[in-house]
Design a protein around this motif. Structure first.
Motif, PDB file in Angstrom:
ATOM      1  N   SER A  11      35.172  36.834  92.374  1.00 57.01           N
ATOM      2  CA  SER A  11      34.799  37.844  93.167  1.00 57.01           C
ATOM      3  C   SER A  11      33.107  37.830  93.435  1.00 57.01           C
ATOM      4  O   SER A  11      32.744  38.465  94.722  1.00 57.01           O
ATOM      5  N   ALA A  12      32.152  37.105  92.974  1.00 60.22           N
ATOM      6  CA  ALA A  12      31.044  36.993  93.134  1.00 60.22           C
ATOM      7  C   ALA A  12      30.892  36.350  94.392  1.00 60.22           C
ATOM      8  O   ALA A  12      30.009  36.328  95.360  1.00 60.22           O
ATOM      9  N   ASN A  13      31.638  35.174  94.527  1.00 57.11           N
ATOM     10  CA  ASN A  13      31.602  34.337  95.623  1.00 57.11           C
ATOM     11  C   ASN A  13      32.090  34.818  97.023  1.00 57.11           C
ATOM     12  O   ASN A  13      31.605  34.520  97.997  1.00 57.11           O
ATOM     13  N   SER A  14      32.956  35.630  96.738  1.00 59.73           N
ATOM     14  CA  SER A  14      33.698  36.334  97.916  1.00 59.73           C
ATOM     15  C   SER A  14      32.545  37.269  98.712  1.00 59.73           C
ATOM     16  O   SER A  14      32.584  37.527  99.907  1.00 59.73           O
ATOM     17  N   LYS A  15      31.522  37.915  97.924  1.00 60.89           N
ATOM     18  CA  LYS A  15      30.711  38.700  98.387  1.00 60.89           C
ATOM     19  C   LYS A  15      29.768  37.860  99.309  1.00 60.89           C
ATOM     20  O   LYS A  15      28.985  38.412 100.210  1.00 60.89           O
ATOM     21  N   THR A  16      29.191  36.793  98.708  1.00 63.56           N
ATOM     22  CA  THR A  16      28.420  35.923  99.381  1.00 63.56           C
ATOM     23  C   THR A  16      28.875  34.614 100.342  1.00 63.56           C
ATOM     24  O   THR A  16      28.005  34.262 101.075  1.00 63.56           O
ATOM     25  N   HIS A  22      33.050  41.453 105.915  1.00 63.59           N
ATOM     26  CA  HIS A  22      31.890  42.246 105.233  1.00 63.59           C
ATOM     27  C   HIS A  22      32.563  43.490 104.646  1.00 63.59           C
ATOM     28  O   HIS A  22      32.484  44.673 105.225  1.00 63.59           O
ATOM     29  N   ALA A  23      33.060  43.523 103.559  1.00 63.31           N
ATOM     30  CA  ALA A  23      33.843  44.530 102.980  1.00 63.31           C
ATOM     31  C   ALA A  23      32.852  45.587 102.360  1.00 63.31           C
ATOM     32  O   ALA A  23      33.184  46.716 102.469  1.00 63.31           O
ATOM     33  N   GLU A  24      31.784  45.150 101.754  1.00 61.48           N
ATOM     34  CA  GLU A  24      30.724  45.688 101.377  1.00 61.48           C
ATOM     35  C   GLU A  24      29.464  45.409 102.176  1.00 61.48           C
ATOM     36  O   GLU A  24      28.556  45.310 101.537  1.00 61.48           O
ATOM     37  N   ALA A  25      29.350  45.836 103.460  1.00 59.86           N
ATOM     38  CA  ALA A  25      28.319  45.695 104.256  1.00 59.86           C
ATOM     39  C   ALA A  25      28.300  47.040 105.100  1.00 59.86           C
ATOM     40  O   ALA A  25      28.471  46.962 106.275  1.00 59.86           O
ATOM     41  N   PRO A  26      27.894  48.228 104.496  1.00 54.18           N
ATOM     42  CA  PRO A  26      27.709  49.331 105.343  1.00 54.18           C
ATOM     43  C   PRO A  26      26.595  49.403 106.500  1.00 54.18           C
ATOM     44  O   PRO A  26      27.137  49.972 107.576  1.00 54.18           O
ATOM     45  N   LEU A  27      25.656  48.692 106.359  1.00 52.36           N
ATOM     46  CA  LEU A  27      24.523  48.770 107.371  1.00 52.36           C
ATOM     47  C   LEU A  27      25.073  47.778 108.493  1.00 52.36           C
ATOM     48  O   LEU A  27      25.011  48.132 109.724  1.00 52.36           O
TER      49      LEU A  27
END
Length: 111
Positions: A11-16, A22-27
């Motif tokens: 899960s850490a690798n999927s964020k980077t 970009h599931a968690e990139a609100p900006l």
């Protein structure tokens, strides 16, 4: 315990990982949305401006065509009168042409 560590690492690798969405990139989502909205608004305004320009050009072309027709009619009308005058008064026509030539030569000589 080994499974928990593996899941956390995945899960850490999927964020980077740049290949994943970009599931968690609100900006980024906000910037993308704003860019899309701006492009859509610009496209709408450009289409409206283009339509107005086309309508104005068509109107101008019609007006110009009408004025050209009127000018041709007047030219033909006066041309006929001028030819009739020249045929009826050849001496006066020659005098007018001579006077015009003298006037043009005087103006050219002064400059």
């Amino acid at each position: 315990m080994a499974t928990t560590t593996t899941n956390t690492t995945t899960s850490a690798n999927s964020k980077t990982d740049p290949k994943t969405p970009h599931a968690e990139a609100p900006l980024t989502d906000k910037a993308t949305s704003a860019a899309h909205n701006a492009v859509d608004a610009l496209s709408t305004r450009a289409a409206t401006a283009e339509q107005n320009i086309r309508e104005g050009a068509n109107s101008s072309a019609e007006t110009l065509s009408e004025k050209q027709q009127i000018a041709r009619e007047k030219l033909n009308q006066y041309s006929g009168k001028t030819r009739k005058f020249a045929a009826e008064n050849p001496l006066a026509t020659a005098g007018i042409a001579f006077a015009a030539g003298m006037l043009v030569s005087a103006l050219v000589r002064n400059k």
